[in-house]
Design an enzyme around this catalytic site. Structure first.
Site, short mmCIF file in Angstrom:
data_model
loop_
_atom_site.label_atom_id
_atom_site.label_comp_id
_atom_site.label_asym_id
_atom_site.label_seq_id
_atom_site.Cartn_x
_atom_site.Cartn_y
_atom_site.Cartn_z
N CYS A 96 -22.97 -29.43 14.27
CA CYS A 96 -23.78 -30.43 14.97
C CYS A 96 -23.14 -31.80 14.88
O CYS A 96 -23.05 -32.52 15.87
CB CYS A 96 -25.20 -30.46 14.38
SG CYS A 96 -26.31 -31.61 15.23
N CYS A 118 -32.90 -27.70 11.66
CA CYS A 118 -33.82 -28.34 12.60
C CYS A 118 -34.33 -27.41 13.68
O CYS A 118 -35.50 -27.44 14.05
CB CYS A 118 -33.15 -29.57 13.22
SG CYS A 118 -31.73 -29.18 14.28
#
Length: 290
Positions: free
Chosen positions: A100, A197
């Site tokens: 990410c 997440c």
């Protein structure tokens, strides 16, 4: 005035990073991103819930800086979630946050920064960038040993480090919170967020069973000699060196190997953990050379 983009997540770290950069005289634009979640669970992605986006917007308003929301759902699904799933299929224990950072914050967000003429991007990571005497950029740990996040940035290279600022690298977490309270930032008392997440409220085991069921099938646990020691619950739930979750023995057992081809977990004693050779892939030389 130097223009830069700061990743605003709605958390205390990114909020203070933005505030410090404004205080230092930069022309700051705050950016948050909409990231992929399972269809129907879009509100559950902890990095970009409607609530955290709202807090990020309030921080930007407090600091009197522009605020943008970027849709990064597709690239996040391809580069982060798929890498997570692929890792388990290859017998690895993946860390999606590393991907990410490289492909979303230092890919998608940096591309946006260039469109508005920004020279740098900044985040709330606890890490430092040091320019060495030879001109190379070095990635250093943050001064707070309990919060150091340099490992999460291991895929950055010279070009990316040259365009990056880490305002919190020389701060301890307690100092960050104190700054946020002194400046009355909306995110001052936001709790830590450490879970994956995109899983939302789901357990990663449930997620894997849905998308890569072959890696969560029970199978045999054997030692190096082929003796059956017990049964595992799915290779995805074990990692090399793990001790927990293995059968009882006269000596502690550890995971030595995950044999994906026949779904067998190899376990052994501590003295069997050593290796003389390692196979590595996708090595990133931060210095640009080995």
């Amino acid at each position: 005035m130097t223009k830069l983009v700061v990743a605003l997540s709605g958390g205390v770290d990114s909020s203070v990073a933005a505030a410090l950069l404004v205080r230092q005289g930069y022309e700051v634009t705050g950016v948050t991103m909409r990231l992929w979640s399972e269809p129907g669970c879009e509100h559950e992605n902890r990095c970009c819930t409607p609530e955290t986006r709202q807090i990020a917007g309030r921080v930007a308003e407090k600091l009197n800086i522009p605020f943008k929301i970027l849709g990064a759902e597709e690239v996040f699904r391809e580069q982060v979630v798929q890498s997570f799933l692929d890792g388990y299929q290859y017998g690895e224990t993946p860390n999606p946050c590393i991907f990410c950072n490289r492909y979303i914050k230092w890919g998608f967000m940096l591309a946006f920064a260039r469109t508005i003429g920004a020279s740098f991007i900044a985040t709330g990571h606890y890490a430092r960038i040091i320019r060495a005497e030879n001109g190379l950029y070095e990635l250093w740990k943050g001064v707070d040993p309990a919060k150091d996040q340099a490992y999460m940035l291991s895929l950055l290279d010279q070009e990316l480090l040259a365009q990056t600022l880490f305002p919190l690298g020389n701060l301890y977490k307690a100092q960050t919170r104190q700054i946020a309270r002194e400046m009355d930032l909306p995110a001052a008392d936001q709790p830590e967020s450490q879970d994956l997440c995109f899983l939302g409220e789901s357990d990663y085991r449930v997620f894997l069973r849905k998308y890569v069921p072959q890696v969560v099938q029970p199978g045999l646990i054997e030692n190096r000699a082929g003796k059956v020691l017990g049964e595992h619950q799915g290779l995805a739930f074990y990692t090399i060196g793990q001790r927990k979750g293995l059968p009882s023995s006269t000596q502690p057992l550890y995971v030595l190997e995950k044999r994906m081809e026949d779904n067998v977990l190899i376990a052994g004693f501590g003295e069997e953990l050593g290796r003389e050779e390692f196979l590595t892939a996708s090595v990133n030389w931060i210095a640009g050379e080995s």
